[in-house]
Design a protein around this motif. Structure first.
Motif, PDB file in Angstrom:
ATOM      1  N   UNK A   1      -2.011  74.425  85.009  1.00 29.93           N
ATOM      2  CA  UNK A   1      -2.532  74.241  86.368  1.00 29.93           C
ATOM      3  C   UNK A   1      -2.196  75.450  87.234  1.00 29.93           C
ATOM      4  N   UNK A   2      -0.956  75.911  87.174  1.00 31.55           N
ATOM      5  CA  UNK A   2      -0.562  77.061  87.989  1.00 31.55           C
ATOM      6  C   UNK A   2      -1.300  78.336  87.594  1.00 31.55           C
ATOM      7  N   UNK A   3      -1.511  78.543  86.314  1.00 33.71           N
ATOM      8  CA  UNK A   3      -2.243  79.735  85.872  1.00 33.71           C
ATOM      9  C   UNK A   3      -3.693  79.678  86.351  1.00 33.71           C
ATOM     10  N   UNK A   4      -4.328  78.534  86.197  1.00 29.36           N
ATOM     11  CA  UNK A   4      -5.720  78.401  86.639  1.00 29.36           C
ATOM     12  C   UNK A   4      -5.830  78.595  88.151  1.00 29.36           C
ATOM     13  N   UNK A   5      -4.940  77.980  88.912  1.00 28.83           N
ATOM     14  CA  UNK A   5      -4.977  78.133  90.367  1.00 28.83           C
ATOM     15  C   UNK A   5      -4.670  79.565  90.791  1.00 28.83           C
ATOM     16  N   UNK A   6      -3.744  80.204  90.108  1.00 30.62           N
ATOM     17  CA  UNK A   6      -3.423  81.596  90.429  1.00 30.62           C
ATOM     18  C   UNK A   6      -4.615  82.495  90.177  1.00 30.62           C
ATOM     19  N   UNK A   7      -5.277  82.311  89.057  1.00 30.70           N
ATOM     20  CA  UNK A   7      -6.457  83.128  88.756  1.00 30.70           C
ATOM     21  C   UNK A   7      -7.533  82.908  89.814  1.00 30.70           C
ATOM     22  N   UNK A   8      -7.797  81.671  90.145  1.00 25.69           N
ATOM     23  CA  UNK A   8      -8.855  81.367  91.120  1.00 25.69           C
ATOM     24  C   UNK A   8      -8.521  81.920  92.498  1.00 25.69           C
ATOM     25  N   UNK A   9      -7.341  81.622  92.999  1.00 24.64           N
ATOM     26  CA  UNK A   9      -7.031  81.994  94.375  1.00 24.64           C
ATOM     27  C   UNK A   9      -6.671  83.465  94.534  1.00 24.64           C
ATOM     28  N   UNK A  10      -6.047  84.083  93.547  1.00 29.66           N
ATOM     29  CA  UNK A  10      -5.811  85.529  93.634  1.00 29.66           C
ATOM     30  C   UNK A  10      -7.128  86.283  93.690  1.00 29.66           C
ATOM     31  N   UNK A  11      -8.060  85.907  92.825  1.00 26.75           N
ATOM     32  CA  UNK A  11      -9.364  86.562  92.843  1.00 26.75           C
ATOM     33  C   UNK A  11     -10.062  86.359  94.185  1.00 26.75           C
ATOM     34  N   UNK A  12      -9.970  85.155  94.726  1.00 23.69           N
ATOM     35  CA  UNK A  12     -10.578  84.871  96.020  1.00 23.69           C
ATOM     36  C   UNK A  12      -9.939  85.697  97.136  1.00 23.69           C
TER      37      UNK A  12
ATOM     38  N   UNK B   1      -5.633  91.042 100.320  1.00 25.75           N
ATOM     39  CA  UNK B   1      -4.654  91.913  99.670  1.00 25.75           C
ATOM     40  C   UNK B   1      -5.357  92.923  98.791  1.00 25.75           C
ATOM     41  N   UNK B   2      -4.682  94.037  98.593  1.00 25.50           N
ATOM     42  CA  UNK B   2      -5.165  95.107  97.724  1.00 25.50           C
ATOM     43  C   UNK B   2      -3.996  95.610  96.895  1.00 25.50           C
ATOM     44  N   UNK B   3      -4.302  96.197  95.782  1.00 25.80           N
ATOM     45  CA  UNK B   3      -3.281  96.781  94.918  1.00 25.80           C
ATOM     46  C   UNK B   3      -3.518  98.275  94.830  1.00 25.80           C
TER      47      UNK B   3
ATOM     48  N   UNK C   1      -2.660  97.992  83.254  1.00 25.77           N
ATOM     49  CA  UNK C   1      -2.905  96.894  82.336  1.00 25.77           C
ATOM     50  C   UNK C   1      -4.201  96.180  82.637  1.00 25.77           C
ATOM     51  N   UNK C   2      -4.437  95.104  81.920  1.00 21.82           N
ATOM     52  CA  UNK C   2      -5.712  94.396  82.051  1.00 21.82           C
ATOM     53  C   UNK C   2      -5.829  93.634  83.364  1.00 21.82           C
ATOM     54  N   UNK C   3      -7.060  93.343  83.708  1.00 17.70           N
ATOM     55  CA  UNK C   3      -7.352  92.540  84.891  1.00 17.70           C
ATOM     56  C   UNK C   3      -8.074  91.268  84.466  1.00 17.70           C
ATOM     57  N   UNK C   4      -7.943  90.254  85.285  1.00 15.63           N
ATOM     58  CA  UNK C   4      -8.699  89.015  85.110  1.00 15.63           C
ATOM     59  C   UNK C   4      -9.541  88.901  86.372  1.00 15.63           C
ATOM     60  N   UNK C   5     -10.787  89.243  86.253  1.00 11.35           N
ATOM     61  CA  UNK C   5     -11.618  89.348  87.444  1.00 11.35           C
ATOM     62  C   UNK C   5     -11.122  90.517  88.268  1.00 11.35           C
ATOM     63  N   UNK C   6     -10.761  90.263  89.513  1.00 14.26           N
ATOM     64  CA  UNK C   6     -10.251  91.304  90.392  1.00 14.26           C
ATOM     65  C   UNK C   6      -8.733  91.428  90.353  1.00 14.26           C
TER      66      UNK C   6
END
Length: 106
Positions: free
Chosen positions: A45-56, A63-65, A72-77
């Motif tokens: 649940x935490x991984x899925x929510x992190x992926x969704x909300x970080x990308x959003x 935020x920017x990096x 390393x790799x990215x998952x979406x943005x």
């Protein structure tokens, strides 16, 4: 300091606390049997929510990096390294619960 080193540090602290908690527990087998499924579900649940909300949050500009600090790799943005924090939390919080529980509690 690079972002990868920071993420590795958080994970290392969580793993050390986990090892201390498991080493101090007398009822290790019962704990693993009882806590495996809830911890795995929480991790997913935490991984899925992190992926969704970080990308959003990145997509809307909250935020920017800076590219030299992130590799390393990215998952979406989002950088995949962002998953270190929810994974550290899933390791650390049950470990702290185990370390600070009253004897006889699960």
């Amino acid at each position: 300091m690079t972002y990868g080193l920071l993420a590795a540090g958080f994970l290392a602290i969580a793993v050390v606390v986990f090892l201390a908690a498991v080493a101090s527990a007398r009822d290790r087998r019962a704990l693993v049997a009882r806590w495996s499924a809830p911890v795995a579900i929480a991790a997913v649940v935490l991984v899925v929510l992190t992926i969704a909300f970080d990308n959003l949050m990145i997509a809307v500009g909250l935020m920017r990096y800076a590219s030299p600090e992130v590799s390393g790799p990215s998952i979406g943005l989002m950088p995949a390294l962002d998953l270190a924090y929810p994974l550290a939390a899933v390791i650390l919080l049950p470990s702290l619960w185990l370390l600070f529980r009253r004897r006889g509690d699960g």
